[in-house]
Structure formats: C-alpha cells, structure tokens
Scaffold this motif. Structure first.
Motif, PDB file in Angstrom:
ATOM      1  N   GLU A   1      40.027 104.583  44.029  1.00  0.00           N
ATOM      2  CA  GLU A   1      39.592 104.892  45.319  1.00  0.00           C
ATOM      3  C   GLU A   1      38.129 105.613  45.109  1.00  0.00           C
ATOM      4  O   GLU A   1      37.138 105.571  45.716  1.00  0.00           O
ATOM      5  N   LEU A   2      38.355 106.749  44.193  1.00  0.00           N
ATOM      6  CA  LEU A   2      37.239 107.926  44.003  1.00  0.00           C
ATOM      7  C   LEU A   2      36.125 107.057  43.387  1.00  0.00           C
ATOM      8  O   LEU A   2      34.892 107.187  43.819  1.00  0.00           O
ATOM      9  N   THR A   3      36.313 106.380  42.246  1.00  0.00           N
ATOM     10  CA  THR A   3      35.617 105.607  41.483  1.00  0.00           C
ATOM     11  C   THR A   3      34.546 104.782  42.459  1.00  0.00           C
ATOM     12  O   THR A   3      33.331 104.652  42.436  1.00  0.00           O
ATOM     13  N   LYS A   4      35.056 103.751  43.280  1.00  0.00           N
ATOM     14  CA  LYS A   4      34.584 102.850  43.911  1.00  0.00           C
ATOM     15  C   LYS A   4      33.616 103.694  45.258  1.00  0.00           C
ATOM     16  O   LYS A   4      32.557 103.210  45.246  1.00  0.00           O
TER      17      LYS A   4
ATOM     18  N   ASN B   1      28.031 105.709  46.797  1.00  0.00           N
ATOM     19  CA  ASN B   1      27.578 106.649  47.642  1.00  0.00           C
ATOM     20  C   ASN B   1      26.739 107.568  46.790  1.00  0.00           C
ATOM     21  O   ASN B   1      25.808 108.276  47.486  1.00  0.00           O
ATOM     22  N   ASP B   2      27.212 107.762  45.576  1.00  0.00           N
ATOM     23  CA  ASP B   2      26.695 108.906  44.781  1.00  0.00           C
ATOM     24  C   ASP B   2      26.890 108.597  43.416  1.00  0.00           C
ATOM     25  O   ASP B   2      27.371 109.342  42.706  1.00  0.00           O
ATOM     26  N   LYS B   3      26.252 107.466  42.975  1.00  0.00           N
ATOM     27  CA  LYS B   3      26.493 107.201  41.358  1.00  0.00           C
ATOM     28  C   LYS B   3      25.847 108.187  40.579  1.00  0.00           C
ATOM     29  O   LYS B   3      26.524 108.274  39.334  1.00  0.00           O
ATOM     30  N   GLU B   4      24.827 108.762  40.734  1.00  0.00           N
ATOM     31  CA  GLU B   4      24.105 109.580  39.722  1.00  0.00           C
ATOM     32  C   GLU B   4      25.200 110.734  39.599  1.00  0.00           C
ATOM     33  O   GLU B   4      25.277 111.455  38.461  1.00  0.00           O
ATOM     34  N   SER B   5      25.669 111.483  40.690  1.00  0.00           N
ATOM     35  CA  SER B   5      26.533 112.618  40.503  1.00  0.00           C
ATOM     36  C   SER B   5      27.749 112.226  39.718  1.00  0.00           C
ATOM     37  O   SER B   5      28.363 113.250  39.049  1.00  0.00           O
ATOM     38  N   PHE B   6      28.423 111.066  40.068  1.00  0.00           N
ATOM     39  CA  PHE B   6      29.668 110.703  39.553  1.00  0.00           C
ATOM     40  C   PHE B   6      29.329 110.514  38.094  1.00  0.00           C
ATOM     41  O   PHE B   6      30.305 110.830  37.226  1.00  0.00           O
TER      42      PHE B   6
ATOM     43  N   ALA C   1      35.966 117.334  44.530  1.00  0.00           N
ATOM     44  CA  ALA C   1      36.112 117.483  45.873  1.00  0.00           C
ATOM     45  C   ALA C   1      35.004 117.202  46.637  1.00  0.00           C
ATOM     46  O   ALA C   1      35.124 116.974  48.098  1.00  0.00           O
ATOM     47  N   LYS C   2      33.565 117.016  46.154  1.00  0.00           N
ATOM     48  CA  LYS C   2      32.475 117.056  46.820  1.00  0.00           C
ATOM     49  C   LYS C   2      32.123 115.492  47.194  1.00  0.00           C
ATOM     50  O   LYS C   2      31.287 115.177  47.927  1.00  0.00           O
ATOM     51  N   PHE C   3      32.854 114.609  46.618  1.00  0.00           N
ATOM     52  CA  PHE C   3      32.650 113.016  46.859  1.00  0.00           C
ATOM     53  C   PHE C   3      33.207 112.650  48.317  1.00  0.00           C
ATOM     54  O   PHE C   3      34.319 112.238  48.362  1.00  0.00           O
ATOM     55  N   VAL C   4      32.785 113.153  49.181  1.00  0.00           N
ATOM     56  CA  VAL C   4      33.116 112.828  50.710  1.00  0.00           C
ATOM     57  C   VAL C   4      31.902 112.410  51.493  1.00  0.00           C
ATOM     58  O   VAL C   4      30.769 112.631  51.009  1.00  0.00           O
ATOM     59  N   ASP C   5      32.138 111.817  52.781  1.00  0.00           N
ATOM     60  CA  ASP C   5      31.100 111.671  53.755  1.00  0.00           C
ATOM     61  C   ASP C   5      31.777 111.998  55.301  1.00  0.00           C
ATOM     62  O   ASP C   5      32.831 112.288  55.248  1.00  0.00           O
ATOM     63  N   ASP C   6      31.056 111.395  56.197  1.00  0.00           N
ATOM     64  CA  ASP C   6      31.436 111.795  57.700  1.00  0.00           C
ATOM     65  C   ASP C   6      32.748 110.861  57.674  1.00  0.00           C
ATOM     66  O   ASP C   6      33.746 111.008  58.681  1.00  0.00           O
ATOM     67  N   SER C   7      32.981 109.872  56.996  1.00  0.00           N
ATOM     68  CA  SER C   7      34.176 108.982  57.201  1.00  0.00           C
ATOM     69  C   SER C   7      35.229 108.913  56.189  1.00  0.00           C
ATOM     70  O   SER C   7      36.559 108.279  56.488  1.00  0.00           O
ATOM     71  N   SER C   8      34.847 109.371  54.869  1.00  0.00           N
ATOM     72  CA  SER C   8      35.930 109.353  53.849  1.00  0.00           C
ATOM     73  C   SER C   8      35.984 110.986  53.406  1.00  0.00           C
ATOM     74  O   SER C   8      34.860 111.269  53.057  1.00  0.00           O
ATOM     75  N   TYR C   9      37.194 111.252  53.062  1.00  0.00           N
ATOM     76  CA  TYR C   9      37.498 112.506  52.306  1.00  0.00           C
ATOM     77  C   TYR C   9      37.951 112.142  51.077  1.00  0.00           C
ATOM     78  O   TYR C   9      38.899 112.977  50.575  1.00  0.00           O
ATOM     79  N   VAL C  10      37.630 111.330  50.136  1.00  0.00           N
ATOM     80  CA  VAL C  10      38.404 110.772  49.080  1.00  0.00           C
ATOM     81  C   VAL C  10      38.427 111.800  47.985  1.00  0.00           C
ATOM     82  O   VAL C  10      39.310 111.833  47.304  1.00  0.00           O
ATOM     83  N   GLY C  11      37.220 112.515  47.632  1.00  0.00           N
ATOM     84  CA  GLY C  11      37.515 113.448  46.789  1.00  0.00           C
ATOM     85  C   GLY C  11      38.142 114.915  47.231  1.00  0.00           C
ATOM     86  O   GLY C  11      39.116 115.228  46.328  1.00  0.00           O
ATOM     87  N   ALA C  12      38.232 115.190  48.350  1.00  0.00           N
ATOM     88  CA  ALA C  12      39.018 116.076  48.899  1.00  0.00           C
ATOM     89  C   ALA C  12      40.755 115.618  48.600  1.00  0.00           C
ATOM     90  O   ALA C  12      41.600 116.475  48.471  1.00  0.00           O
ATOM     91  N   LYS C  13      40.725 114.296  49.078  1.00  0.00           N
ATOM     92  CA  LYS C  13      42.302 113.641  48.875  1.00  0.00           C
ATOM     93  C   LYS C  13      42.580 113.721  47.467  1.00  0.00           C
ATOM     94  O   LYS C  13      43.781 113.888  47.145  1.00  0.00           O
TER      95      LYS C  13
END
Length: 273
Positions: free
Chosen positions: A141-144, A149-154, A202-214
């Motif tokens: 889920e995190l990878t997708k 949304n932020d391929k470069e940072s990942f 933890a920073k891989f989040v946006d307004d609708s998904s908190y997958v990094g925090a999860k």
C-alpha cells in the motif's frame, strides 16, 4: 600537594571508568527487574526489505567471535533470555532448546540459537522465552501510494536504505562480530533506526491517505505487543536479556528506559568491557 583541578580531573576519570557492574552496584537497593536489549542482524538472512550481506558464520573465525560475544553477555548474569521467535509457537522453541540441552542437535545458523541457545545453555537455564508478535506492515500500500504521489522521495528513501545495507555489509566484512554489535547497539544507530520511520516513512501521506503514518504505527504496534510478551515473564529481581533485530531494539529500549517498574541496562557496556 595536588591542585583542585588535578583532583577534580582524577575523580572524573575514576567515575568515568566505572564498569557496568560497578554502576549497577550503586543501585543494588533497587529491586526493580533489570532489562537489557541486544540488537543484532539476522544471522540466517531475512525476509525483511532491508538486509545485511555477510560471509558464512560457520567458519572457525566467526564461531570463535560468537563464543567471545557469549562470554561477554554472561557477565550481565541474565536470569531469563528472551528471543525474537513467535510467541504463538513457543512450544516449538521449547522443543528445539530441549533437544539442544540434551545434545540431540547442534546450533543452527541463526542468532536465536547461536547467541540465545548457546548463552542459555552455558548458564544452565531450563528454558528460553519467545516474545515476537508477527504483524503485517502495509508495504504494498505504501509503495503504490508513493509511486503515484511522490515517486522521487520514495526512490531516494529506498536508495538510502540500500546504501545503509551496503555500509553495514562492508563494516561486517572488515570487523569482528563483536565490533559490529557494539556499533549496532550505539545511541547513534538507535536514533538512525527510529528516524527512518518517523522522519521518512511517516511523511508519505496526503489529505485523504495516511498510509505512511499507518505503516509506522503498525511497526510501533508490533513492538508494543513484543513488550507485553516480555512483561509476561518478568519477575521481581529478574535480569532479562532480550535478543532481537536492531530495529526492534531501538524502540523497545525507549519503552523500558521510560518505565518506572523496570531498570534499563545498556548491554553495549558489557560488550565493550
């Protein structure tokens, strides 16, 4: 006559050279259980995303280094040894250890047996304790999410993990297992391990998904379960040695350092003696 400066320097030197046993003796009236946590790499390899490459630990050189580590860990005088093995399968661990005690099998190449079983056997412990709790992390889920949304940072994060793996593999190739464990059980390494989760994943989040925090919360949750599995077996005046992957140590160390019902003992000081 010695100057005040000379006396102060001498006193500082003496206090700074106290062995871990001397430091503990100052608190001998404290009957809290003592907990020490040894962070290791997985001797048999790992299915984790991050892994360290190393030569076979079956060589006489590496076996001698393992025996040296065990002798240093004995100085902590653990009353119980707790291992990263599923608590739900504790009967299987019991059977393996009992067979080892009865000379019916040799130590296999993993840290559970090479360090845990070997140490417990030398201390004449009747059993060892399984404290792991398996919990799936949402890596797919995190990878997708990150790819979209932020391929470069990942990509940068994955590259930094690979670079760290290479650094550790190179360090292990050039140094003894004891040197490596002293390095991995340092304050800097504990901070780096936690920073990987808190400051990066933890920073891989946006307004609708908190997958990094999860992802990060699931990792902390697993370690909380492991802590409760450790607690099940702790008795007053126990001296507990926990042997786990270094990323677990970094978090479990915080738990036990901040508690009032146990005393955290830094195992690194025993390795350095």
């Amino acid at each position: 006559m010695k100057s005040y400066v000379t006396i102060i320097v001498s006193l500082l030197f003496l206090y700074g050279c106290n062995s871990p046993k001397e430091v503990e003796k100052k608190n001998e009236s404290n009957k809290n259980p003592k907990v020490a946590i040894l962070g290791v790499f997985h001797f048999a390899g790992t299915s984790d995303f991050s892994s360290v490459e190393f030569e076979s630990l079956e060589s006489e050189k590496r076996q001698s280094e393992i025996r040296d580590i065990v002798q240093k860990l004995k100085e902590f005088k653990p009353t119980k040894i707790m291992l990263e093995f599923p608590s739900s399968d504790s009967k299987h661990l019991d059977s393996l250890y009992n067979a080892t005690l009865n000379e019916n099998r040799n130590f296999t190449i993993n840290e559970i047996e090479q360090l845990g079983f070997r140490l417990a056997k030398e201390l004449n412990h009747k059993r060892v304790y399984s404290i792991d709790y398996k919990l799936n992390l949402p890596f797919n889920e995190l990878t997708k999410f990150a790819e979209k949304n932020d391929k470069e940072s990942f990509s940068e994060m994955i590259a930094s993990i690979k670079q760290q793996d290479k650094k550790e593999s190179n360090y292990l190739a050039k140094n003894t297992l004891l040197d490596y464990l002293i390095y991995r059980n340092s304050d800097d390494e504990d901070i780096r391990n936690k920073d990987q989760y808190i400051n990066k994943t933890a920073k891989f989040v946006d307004d609708s998904s908190y997958v990094g925090a999860k992802f990060v919360s699931k990792w902390w949750e697993r370690n909380i379960y492991m802590m409760t599995n450790i607690d099940k077996w702790i008795m007053p005046n126990d001296r507990i040695l926990v042997i786990v992957g270094a990323a677990h140590r970094a978090i479990l160390r915080d738990f036990y350092e901040d508690r009032t019902d146990t005393d955290y003992i830094e195992i690194r000081t025993y390795l350095q003696e």
